[in-house]
Every structure is written in C-alpha cells, then in structure tokens.
Motif scaffolding. Structure first.
Motif, PDB file in Angstrom:
ATOM      1  N   TYR A 136       0.830  -1.200   0.000  1.00  0.00           N
ATOM      2  CA  TYR A 136       0.000   0.000   0.000  1.00  0.00           C
ATOM      3  C   TYR A 136       0.868   1.256   0.000  1.00  0.00           C
ATOM      4  CZ  TYR A 136      -4.079  -2.876   1.061  1.00  0.00           C
ATOM      5  OH  TYR A 136      -5.080  -3.806   1.005  1.00  0.00           O
ATOM      6  N   ASP A 137       0.524   2.162  -0.883  1.00  0.00           N
ATOM      7  CA  ASP A 137       1.212   3.449  -0.964  1.00  0.00           C
ATOM      8  C   ASP A 137       0.480   4.430  -0.053  1.00  0.00           C
ATOM      9  OD1 ASP A 137       2.491   5.762  -1.559  1.00  0.00           O
ATOM     10  OD2 ASP A 137       2.241   5.642  -3.738  1.00  0.00           O
ATOM     11  N   LEU A 138       0.979   4.577   1.153  1.00  0.00           N
ATOM     12  CA  LEU A 138       0.301   5.416   2.134  1.00  0.00           C
ATOM     13  C   LEU A 138       0.436   6.902   1.817  1.00  0.00           C
ATOM     14  CD1 LEU A 138       1.172   3.544   5.456  1.00  0.00           C
ATOM     15  CD2 LEU A 138      -0.810   3.275   3.953  1.00  0.00           C
ATOM     16  N   VAL A 139       1.494   7.284   1.103  1.00  0.00           N
ATOM     17  CA  VAL A 139       1.622   8.677   0.693  1.00  0.00           C
ATOM     18  C   VAL A 139       0.525   9.028  -0.310  1.00  0.00           C
ATOM     19  CG1 VAL A 139       3.122  10.358  -0.421  1.00  0.00           C
ATOM     20  CG2 VAL A 139       4.102   8.669   1.147  1.00  0.00           C
ATOM     21  N   ARG A 140       0.257   8.129  -1.216  1.00  0.00           N
ATOM     22  CA  ARG A 140      -0.850   8.333  -2.157  1.00  0.00           C
ATOM     23  C   ARG A 140      -2.180   8.429  -1.408  1.00  0.00           C
ATOM     24  NH1 ARG A 140      -2.763   3.685  -6.562  1.00  0.00           N
ATOM     25  NH2 ARG A 140      -4.992   3.950  -6.149  1.00  0.00           N
ATOM     26  N   THR A 141      -2.384   7.556  -0.430  1.00  0.00           N
ATOM     27  CA  THR A 141      -3.617   7.608   0.358  1.00  0.00           C
ATOM     28  C   THR A 141      -3.743   8.927   1.106  1.00  0.00           C
ATOM     29  OG1 THR A 141      -3.526   5.201   0.642  1.00  0.00           O
ATOM     30  CG2 THR A 141      -4.956   6.427   2.140  1.00  0.00           C
ATOM     31  N   LEU A 142      -2.621   9.426   1.620  1.00  0.00           N
ATOM     32  CA  LEU A 142      -2.642  10.710   2.309  1.00  0.00           C
ATOM     33  C   LEU A 142      -2.991  11.849   1.357  1.00  0.00           C
ATOM     34  CD1 LEU A 142      -2.136  12.176   4.992  1.00  0.00           C
ATOM     35  CD2 LEU A 142       0.268  12.377   4.347  1.00  0.00           C
ATOM     36  N   ARG A 143      -2.512  11.775   0.129  1.00  0.00           N
ATOM     37  CA  ARG A 143      -2.872  12.796  -0.859  1.00  0.00           C
ATOM     38  C   ARG A 143      -4.377  12.780  -1.135  1.00  0.00           C
ATOM     39  NH1 ARG A 143       1.703  10.876  -3.805  1.00  0.00           N
ATOM     40  NH2 ARG A 143       0.276   9.842  -5.278  1.00  0.00           N
ATOM     41  N   MET A 144      -4.929  11.596  -1.272  1.00  0.00           N
ATOM     42  CA  MET A 144      -6.362  11.492  -1.534  1.00  0.00           C
ATOM     43  C   MET A 144      -7.181  12.010  -0.353  1.00  0.00           C
ATOM     44  SD  MET A 144      -6.177  10.458  -4.530  1.00  0.00           S
ATOM     45  CE  MET A 144      -4.922   9.745  -5.569  1.00  0.00           C
ATOM     46  N   ALA A 145      -6.749  11.679   0.859  1.00  0.00           N
ATOM     47  CA  ALA A 145      -7.466  12.166   2.039  1.00  0.00           C
ATOM     48  C   ALA A 145      -7.409  13.687   2.136  1.00  0.00           C
ATOM     49  CB  ALA A 145      -6.884  11.528   3.301  1.00  0.00           C
ATOM     50  N   GLY A 146      -6.242  14.257   1.848  1.00  0.00           N
ATOM     51  CA  GLY A 146      -6.122  15.715   1.872  1.00  0.00           C
ATOM     52  C   GLY A 146      -6.975  16.384   0.816  1.00  0.00           C
ATOM     53  N   TYR A 147      -7.060  15.768  -0.369  1.00  0.00           N
ATOM     54  CA  TYR A 147      -7.915  16.327  -1.416  1.00  0.00           C
ATOM     55  C   TYR A 147      -9.385  16.280  -1.005  1.00  0.00           C
ATOM     56  CZ  TYR A 147     -10.289  16.777  -5.914  1.00  0.00           C
ATOM     57  OH  TYR A 147     -11.121  17.163  -6.926  1.00  0.00           O
ATOM     58  N   GLY A 148      -9.802  15.166  -0.402  1.00  0.00           N
ATOM     59  CA  GLY A 148     -11.191  15.080   0.055  1.00  0.00           C
ATOM     60  C   GLY A 148     -11.518  16.079   1.140  1.00  0.00           C
ATOM     61  N   MET A 149     -10.578  16.301   2.056  1.00  0.00           N
ATOM     62  CA  MET A 149     -10.849  17.220   3.170  1.00  0.00           C
ATOM     63  C   MET A 149     -10.788  18.682   2.740  1.00  0.00           C
ATOM     64  SD  MET A 149      -8.898  17.570   6.840  1.00  0.00           S
ATOM     65  CE  MET A 149      -9.792  16.182   7.540  1.00  0.00           C
ATOM     66  N   LEU A 150      -9.788  19.051   1.952  1.00  0.00           N
ATOM     67  CA  LEU A 150      -9.566  20.464   1.640  1.00  0.00           C
ATOM     68  C   LEU A 150     -10.315  20.946   0.404  1.00  0.00           C
ATOM     69  CD1 LEU A 150      -5.719  20.633   2.341  1.00  0.00           C
ATOM     70  CD2 LEU A 150      -7.598  21.190   3.891  1.00  0.00           C
ATOM     71  N   ILE A 151     -10.629  20.047  -0.517  1.00  0.00           N
ATOM     72  CA  ILE A 151     -11.262  20.465  -1.779  1.00  0.00           C
ATOM     73  C   ILE A 151     -12.709  19.981  -1.869  1.00  0.00           C
ATOM     74  CG2 ILE A 151     -11.109  20.426  -4.285  1.00  0.00           C
ATOM     75  CD1 ILE A 151      -8.834  21.940  -2.913  1.00  0.00           C
ATOM     76  N   ILE A 152     -12.901  18.661  -1.804  1.00  0.00           N
ATOM     77  CA  ILE A 152     -14.224  18.107  -2.073  1.00  0.00           C
ATOM     78  C   ILE A 152     -15.227  18.473  -0.981  1.00  0.00           C
ATOM     79  CG2 ILE A 152     -15.526  15.962  -2.270  1.00  0.00           C
ATOM     80  CD1 ILE A 152     -14.066  16.733  -4.770  1.00  0.00           C
TER      81      ILE A 152
END
Length: 279
Positions: free
Chosen positions: A144-160
């Motif tokens: 699992y690429d946890l850095v990628r997961t962190l990017r997705m979580a940040g996008y969901g929190m800050l943008i979506i």
C-alpha cells in the motif's frame, strides 16, 4: 331579708356559672383553632399540576445552566458557564445518526470535510487492494502506498468537502424546488460545471504533488480528463437525480459522498497511472 339574701345568692351563682361556661367555651374554641392550625402546617400538600411544555423547557435550561455553573466555580461570572453550555450542540436524537445530524447542523463544513476525507481514504485503499497496490519506494510491506492515500485524504478534506457544501447550497438557492425541471437543471450544471472543474483540479494537484512538471500535467489532462468525464456521464446522472430529487439540502453532500465511493475508486486508479512522457 332572708328572701332578698336568697335572691342575691342565686343571682351571684348564676353569674359565676355563666362566666365559667364562657371561659370553658373560649378555651375550647382556642384549642380547636390551635389544633386546626397545627394540622394545616403538617398536612401533605396536594400535588400541583405539571408545568406546560414551555415552562418545563425553561426549567430544564435553568437546571442545565446551574450544573454548568457548579462545574466552573472559579469563573468570573455565571455568564461564562452559560456561554460554554450554549456552544455545545445537543442532538434531539440518540445514537451515531443523531450525533452526526447534530454535527451537520452546528459544524457543517468541518463535518462534511472530515466525511469526504474518510471516504477518499477508504476508496483509495480499496483501489490499491483491487489493483494490487503500488510497488514503489513509498509502499509498505503490504504493497500500500500510504503517501498516495494521504494525498487522496487531503484532497477530500480540503477540496471536495468544502466545495460540495457551497455547491449544493448555491444550486439550491438558484433552483429551490425539487420538480423535474429544477432537478434536471441541477444535474446538467453538475455535469458541465462542477464535475469537470473538480476532476481537472484533482488530476492537476495530484500530479503536482508527485513532482510532475507543467508540461507533464498538461499531457496527463489531455490523456485522462476526457475519458474520465465520459465515465462520469455514465455514472453520475442517476446519483445526482436521487440526490437532488429526494434528499434535503443539508444532507446532499453526505449522499453525494456516499455515491462517490465507487467513483473515487475509479478516480484514484486513473490518477495512479504513469505520467505522460514529454520527450
């Protein structure tokens, strides 16, 4: 003389007897009054009728404020405790659903942002599980690429999360009804305005955070944006119809995020594709 003395004695005896009876009557009356007073003081009062709902609510608020004041004995005034008590949201329902609805009401943007972050995290982990993870240097031993997961979580929190809040409020103010015309208009705006904007922003930010150059980001958009939008046209209209037609405005971001779980699995897969070669 004897007769006069007898008459005088009889009169005197009658007066004495009458005075004695008066005293006895007054004494009995005094005892009776004292007994009635004592009984009224020690008698059990009749139960009073319950207060009306408004009065009961006021009494409950006063008791709650009193409890808060007792918890803050060193505060400068009771007003401080009242302010703290009034700032805490109280849910009319019990359980997780009631708590979440209360947070939606009192902390709408923060609640929707955290919800989006959790959904994007779960979607990216699901996407990596389906595709077998990533085998780069940032991957864990499980792939699992946890850095990628962190990017997705940040996008969901800050943008979506925030953008969904403002977008649904905006289209609901412009088209407040839930008839078919308003519903299809909102759906069309979502497909033509909101969807392409956030999708292009998603690909651009994700590529930039991975260190891609401007030309590589443009190449990725040319390669991936149009196919992704075509897939969205096949998936989102039904979801948007249910959301705009049957769901209240304050819950529309939650329903949209729920629908976006499967979409985000696909979206994170598209974002994980190799960058475009500019040579």
């Amino acid at each position: 003389m004897a007769a006069a003395a007898t008459t005088t004695a009889t009169t005197t005896a009658a007066a004495v007897t009458k005075n004695g009876l008066l005293k006895i009557h007054r004494h009995r009356h005094s005892l009776r009054c004292s007994w009635q007073k004592t009984r009224s003081q020690h008698s059990i009062p009749h139960p009073s009728p319950p207060p009306p709902p408004a009065a009961a609510k006021s009494i409950g608020n006063q008791l709650q404020q009193t409890r808060w004041c007792s918890r803050f004995p060193h505060s400068t005034s009771q007003k401080t405790a009242r302010v703290i008590s009034s700032s805490i949201p109280h849910s009319p329902n019990s359980g997780v659903i009631g708590w979440y609805l209360s947070m939606i009401k009192h902390r709408p943007i923060a609640t929707k942002s955290i919800t989006s972050a959790l959904i994007y995290t779960a979607a990216d982990l699901s996407s990596q599980t389906i595709t077998g993870g990533n085998s780069n240097s940032d991957s864990t031993s499980f792939g699992y690429d946890l850095v990628r997961t962190l990017r997705m979580a940040g996008y969901g929190m800050l943008i979506i999360g925030p953008s969904l809040h403002y977008w649904f409020n905006f289209v609901s103010r412009v088209f407040p009804k839930r008839d078919l015309f308003s519903t299809f208009t909102k759906m069309a705006l979502g497909q033509m305005v909101y969807g392409p904007t956030v999708t292009a922003l998603f690909f651009s930010l994700n590529a930039a955070l991975q260190g891609e150059s401007g030309s590589e980001i443009i190449g990725r958009l040319k390669r991936d944006l149009v196919p992704t939008l075509k897939s969205g046209v096949m998936y989102w209209p039904v979801c948007d119809f249910v959301t705009f037609r049957f769901v209240p405005v304050h819950l529309q971001p939650l329903v949209s995020n729920s629908f976006s779980y499967l979409w985000t699995v696909y979206l994170t897969y598209m974002a994980s594709l190799s960058k475009v070669s500019t040579s």
